[in-house]
Scaffold this active site. Sequence first.
Site, PDB file in Angstrom:
ATOM      1  N   GLU A 173       0.660  -1.422   0.109  1.00  0.00           N
ATOM      2  CA  GLU A 173       0.115  -0.057   0.155  1.00  0.00           C
ATOM      3  C   GLU A 173       0.723   1.413   0.017  1.00  0.00           C
ATOM      4  OE1 GLU A 173      -2.825  -0.066   3.226  1.00  0.00           O
ATOM      5  OE2 GLU A 173      -4.187  -1.735   2.324  1.00  0.00           O
ATOM      6  N   GLU A 213      -5.728  -8.133   0.925  1.00  0.00           N
ATOM      7  CA  GLU A 213      -6.148  -7.905   2.177  1.00  0.00           C
ATOM      8  C   GLU A 213      -7.785  -7.263   2.122  1.00  0.00           C
ATOM      9  OE1 GLU A 213      -4.266  -4.914   4.610  1.00  0.00           O
ATOM     10  OE2 GLU A 213      -2.239  -5.640   4.209  1.00  0.00           O
TER      11      GLU A 213
END
Length: 476
Positions: free
Chosen positions: A199, A387
Amino acid sequence: MTREQYLRLIAALGAGSLLPQNVLAELLTVTELRRSDFGTNFIWGTATAAYQIEGGWNEDGKGESIWDHFTHYKKQKIKTRENGDVACDFYHRYESDIELMRQMNIPASRFSIAWSRILPQGTGAVNQRGIDFYHRVIDKCLKENVTPWVTCYHWDLPQALEEKGGWSNRDSIKWFEEYVNIISNAYGDKVKNWMVFNEPMAFVPLGYLIGVHAPGKVNFEKFYKAVHNVVMCHGAGGRVLRSNVKGGNIGTTFSCSHIDAKNDKPANLKAAKRADAFINRLFFDPIMGLGYPTQDLPACKQIEKHIQPGDEEKMKFDFDFIGLQNYSRMMVYNLGLIPIIHFANVPAKKLGNDMTDMGWEVYPEGIYQLIKKYSAYKDVPPLVITENGAAFPDVVNNGEVNDTKRLQFIKDYLAQVLRAKNEGADVRGYFIWSFMDNFEWAEGYRPRFGLVHNDFTTQKRTVKASGKWFSEFLKA
Ligand code: BGC
């Protein structure tokens, strides 16, 4: 209608062509999901990150990371004043934790390597005891039939490198190559699934623009530079992994959010495009060879200033898969006074849906929309949900944690992943965040995301109802 008839019907309808989307979604939600619905090769796993679970922050030669430094010297930035010094003590308990994964039938574990365990100063001298630790973790995974999926970088830069400017220093490209070269040479024979970053859209702005995460900087110039350097590192790291890992499956992960405009006012529609460019495309587009999304996000001009001759080619990398990480959606409106992005979010509590313990809106359809969105890019590689999950305030009662909300959350989001898959999206896996409750960055230990409850005083693990459901689901 029997379940089999129902599934045959869905298959026959192909891309959901006859059923209205909302009806299809509804059907998928009320029908009990089965592992087989996703096909035999679909990858299932849980995810964690080094700083959030390991502890052992200064053991066996490990150097200080920006998160060690941040939590020790800027304590007030952590809501509960806590830190990851001990966390889940995975450093000492990895064996029983990986055994628990096997007992729960979890086929794959996504975890990250702490750069400063391998290179305490970030570059130069290698810490053999750090290298050995991950050998032990990987060997244990392989022994228990848990496939390791390794993230090279999940936010814990060595502090020594931050002191040289961290990601805002162009040398970070060299530093990162050196680090990735060492770990992929060390583990590339045993680990085939790699992710370069976790991320970038989280750690770069949170760390260099709004300063709520380590290293806690609020500095536009550093932010712009860091964006470009981290984009370059995706390609650089990807190329190192490709050449060192024979038969490797090389990917990287992006946080993403489905974005709606508050209403149809032209300024708000434009704000939604800007938000999409910032949240979903700033790192992804250049890596796909499309350059920065400057047309929709004019602030990218400040980033483009840092492009050097030859960079354009190197920004692009053909990943084998793209990891998508999604939790919630955003509803935005135009707000000129917010620097760079000129939009703001409608607070989740005004959206009328349930919220998690992070104050995030529960919005399962968002993950479907995102899979469709990224699937529509030309030449996009297969997608893996690396995720997805939710924090809720869990309590242990007579040895049980009845986390019904998390269980519903997972089922509802999974149904939407299946919906996209049944419509032809090439989505190949799903990892739940997280295997166990852990250190939730600036929030401390309060938000619990785990399938396994952790008592941070005794380190006792208790499998929650959601974890029991997942293991049954996986067993089938
Ligand atoms: C991160 C995790 C984090 C989770 C929940 C993701 O953004 O990769 O480290 O704990 O979301 O906030």
